[in-house]
Design an enzyme around this catalytic site. Sequence first.
Site, PDB file in Angstrom:
ATOM      1  N   LYS A 106       0.834  -1.087   0.018  1.00  0.00           N
ATOM      2  CA  LYS A 106       0.061  -0.058   0.033  1.00  0.00           C
ATOM      3  C   LYS A 106       1.083   1.315  -0.142  1.00  0.00           C
ATOM      4  O   LYS A 106       0.672   2.275  -0.614  1.00  0.00           O
ATOM      5  CB  LYS A 106      -0.831  -0.075   1.181  1.00  0.00           C
ATOM      6  N   CYS A 166     -12.585   2.105  16.086  1.00  0.00           N
ATOM      7  CA  CYS A 166     -11.321   1.182  15.979  1.00  0.00           C
ATOM      8  C   CYS A 166     -10.382   1.187  17.280  1.00  0.00           C
ATOM      9  O   CYS A 166      -9.485   0.128  17.439  1.00  0.00           O
ATOM     10  CB  CYS A 166     -10.484   1.433  14.779  1.00  0.00           C
ATOM     11  N   MET A 167     -10.354   2.237  18.238  1.00  0.00           N
ATOM     12  CA  MET A 167      -9.343   1.827  19.353  1.00  0.00           C
ATOM     13  C   MET A 167      -9.978   2.661  20.768  1.00  0.00           C
ATOM     14  O   MET A 167      -9.225   2.923  21.560  1.00  0.00           O
ATOM     15  CB  MET A 167      -8.166   2.496  18.861  1.00  0.00           C
ATOM     16  N   MET A 183      -7.651  -4.739  16.475  1.00  0.00           N
ATOM     17  CA  MET A 183      -9.034  -4.647  16.546  1.00  0.00           C
ATOM     18  C   MET A 183      -9.866  -5.919  17.159  1.00  0.00           C
ATOM     19  O   MET A 183     -10.967  -5.907  17.708  1.00  0.00           O
ATOM     20  CB  MET A 183      -9.656  -4.713  14.938  1.00  0.00           C
ATOM     21  N   GLY A 190      -5.045   1.142  14.224  1.00  0.00           N
ATOM     22  CA  GLY A 190      -5.266   1.066  12.703  1.00  0.00           C
ATOM     23  C   GLY A 190      -4.865   2.126  11.935  1.00  0.00           C
ATOM     24  O   GLY A 190      -4.485   1.913  10.743  1.00  0.00           O
ATOM     25  N   GLN A 191      -5.345   3.495  12.300  1.00  0.00           N
ATOM     26  CA  GLN A 191      -5.234   4.465  11.299  1.00  0.00           C
ATOM     27  C   GLN A 191      -3.907   5.153  11.577  1.00  0.00           C
ATOM     28  O   GLN A 191      -3.506   5.144  12.611  1.00  0.00           O
ATOM     29  CB  GLN A 191      -6.410   5.215  11.284  1.00  0.00           C
TER      30      GLN A 191
HETATM   31  S1  SF4 Z   1       2.422   2.730   7.311  1.00  0.00           S
HETATM   32 FE1  SF4 Z   1       1.167   0.598   7.022  1.00  0.00          FE
HETATM   33  S2  SF4 Z   1       0.272   0.775   5.053  1.00  0.00           S
HETATM   34 FE2  SF4 Z   1       2.138   2.254   5.051  1.00  0.00          FE
HETATM   35  S3  SF4 Z   1       3.871   1.265   4.471  1.00  0.00           S
HETATM   36 FE3  SF4 Z   1       3.732   0.993   6.341  1.00  0.00          FE
HETATM   37  S4  SF4 Z   1       2.804  -1.000   6.804  1.00  0.00           S
HETATM   38 FE4  SF4 Z   1       2.227  -0.336   4.768  1.00  0.00          FE
END
Ligand code: SF4
Lengths: 771, 75
Positions: free
Chosen positions: A87, A176-177, A361, A398-399
């Site tokens: 990503k 989420c948290m 999560m 998560g975010q």
């Molecule tokens: S912050 Fe998360 S989504 Fe972005 S490169 Fe690192 S592991 Fe991948």
Amino acid sequence: MTFTRRDFIKNMALKSAAVAAATMFPGISFSGWNPADLSADSIVWSKTPCRFCGTGCGLLVGVSGEKAVAVKGDPNSSVNKGLCCVKGYHSIQILYGKDRFVTAYVRKDGNLVPTPIQEALDLVAARMKSSIEKNGKNSVAIYGSGQWSIPDGYTASKFFKGCIGTNNVEANARLCMASAVTGCLTTFGLDEPMGCYEDIDNADVFVTWGNNMAEMHPVLFSRMLANKKSKTHVQIIDLTTRFTRSSQAADKSILFNPQSDLAIANAICYEIIKNNEVNQEFISSHVSFHKGKTNIGYGTEDHFAFSDTAESVDFEAYKTFLKDYTPEAAEKISGVPAADIKYLASLYGDPDKKVTSFWTMGMNQHTRGTWINNLVYNIHLLTGKICEPGNSPFSLTGQPSACGTVREVGTMTHKLPHGVVTEEADRKMAAKIWDVPESNIDPKPTYHTVEMFRALDRGEITFMWIQVTNPMVTMPNLRRYRDGAKKEGRFIVVSEIYPTPTSDVADVILPSALWVEREGFFGNSERRTQHNAQLVPKPGEAMCNTWQLIQVARRMGFEKQFPWTQETYIEDIWNEYIRFHDSPKHRMAPYKLLKERSGVQWPFVDGKETRWRYNGKYDPACGSNTFDFYGKPDHRAWIWLRPYEPAAESPDKEYPFWLNTGRVLEHWHTGSMTRRIPILHKAVPESYVEIHPEDAKLLGVVNESKVNIISKRGSVVMKACINGRGNPPRGMVFVPFFDENYLINEVTLDAFCPISKQPDYKKCAVRLEKA
Amino acid sequence: MPIFSFLAFPKTDMKDRLIADLSAMAYCEIKPSGNKDVLILLTDTPDEEANKNLIDAIKALNSLQSLSMAFGHTD
Ligand code: SF4
């Protein structure tokens, strides 16, 4: 040699392929060609945190002319040391989707019509004013995100809480948290992990509690694997409700029944005490014992209210409480063999092993989310394995800025940038820094996220501004909240970059500047704040979310509180914001330093980052050289007596399957960005339902057969995936939520943890039909 | 003016053939791996239609096992 923009794009394409090849075949080489040579003098590389997950990898974005053309991992970032996941590598492509919003839209006669942004902002301010005049200040609300940059959240809080005087400020991080927050607050009195990612390099044992780090925190997972590879004794134990990519890589994978982690954690503590593996010195000096309420409900009804109490008890009472949780008793609840529970206890109890527990999560999206956070802390406190390198209970977010913007800025109904609205001293501090009368700040919290959308449905809220999030895909029991948002008399403003099911219900769409199109800050899971500069121009009339808020606030008469110029407002906001945290317990780094470095951890004291909190060896806020849990009035961490209680809804005869939802590596949340990146879209083009092969056989479905997933609230038809990347046990199905074409949240239940108010997306009951 | 990159996997023992096939096609640039049975294919076509025709032609190659997209850009 001159490079055209086209050459740069080709370079990027070649590099992406080289990265994909290297991921599949480590050590791959290309005859006469080194992908690292793909550089050109005219590319300008600048640092930024990754736009996606809470790991907070540092990236270098290459810009040629006015376009971002390449990405690589930032070798100066201690988080990822030059690595990133698929990503991250493809992240700049989110800037250039064909259907970006580059102008504002206003709904006229039922249709969204392109409108000059200043006109749209006038309308937003006018509708906010009229809603307040007609229905009171608590009829307007803002719903933001853990993907908000820190200045966005700070400005929203100042505008709504300080100027308008409503506590109707929430963010999707509630989903989420929030349980991680209440877990930290109830145990330590202060939020956020005490450790840092260096724990990964120092631990001997990793226990992952219901999280699939190989897909959700892949760079941290690689770091864990690197530690394991370099020291042969390192072990990874995967405690999980479904077999995942992380399970494949673990030394041992232990499958447990949904919700039964509560019983397992208590049984581990029972066993540690039984085997005399308690760190007596640590608990007698640094721990106290407490009991809260039980049978606390699930929040499925409107206006649900709950507040916990803390009764002090002693170690003996704790031991008595644990008698219900022998490994054999926990086996009956969890399905985990008693021998495996004893094995886990022996790892935690071994004084020669450093243990790090990770969760995300699985433990937070849980109707007893606060409790299970407390219970994992209990294990680390009993053994004294906490606040030192490798010994770490570690809640991952998560975010990208759930910590930075939501937890630290406090963009939740009860919070202020420092402290809570219910405390007079905290209100006083906010009023002073914000230059508003103290009476402006309401001492009463209003609605947490689920209740806020219920209030929209009921008509108590008539104006809602949604920024950087997609609740019309992510709210549990979605149909009720979508229907509510569409009701007559509701006015919805959506600040977005691409069309989504949420922008579909908007009355006004404001085009947002994205990530490196504006300056900002993110705060990651290990208390690291990272600055990003604006690297490329904003498209069309797109506007930074912070600036949108400032523009509307000024139109509503709050020029004095938002006096900044467009040239320096991000720096000015940072300088104002950090006044809230000016103590050794939370001091933030100055703007200039954040601009220079690839992230700085707080507390930042006397020019030094604090790696481990609450341990005098590392944390200057401790009075002495020993442990000091200074967040609590007794300077002790609290062990809580929390029982096992069942899920809000469990499978029965009519709905015999558990439904579990989550993410996949390639897609970020609701997919509104990653589904526009060709390689990520192609890798996982649509969502699916994972089914155990035996269940599939009984149902008469094979891979890709259509299956109808039905709960009491709704249904969705999607393709079956059997023996895919994840494999649920019999009696469970798993659905990734990234695909807006399959709204799985029409099926989920809006039950939540009564303490954190975080919904449980991992457990509800469904039946399956061959479609 | 679409630009795409792919990992192209040859059928067993047909890597050289795939290299030859792709090298002979317009709008294609390749980077074969020296130690694995895979090559990077870069396509740079003048328009969407040419891109579609090219991909169809590549997919029809007898030496190709599979094609996996790594990057896509269209102006
Ligand atoms: S912050 Fe998360 S989504 Fe972005 S490169 Fe690192 S592991 Fe991948």
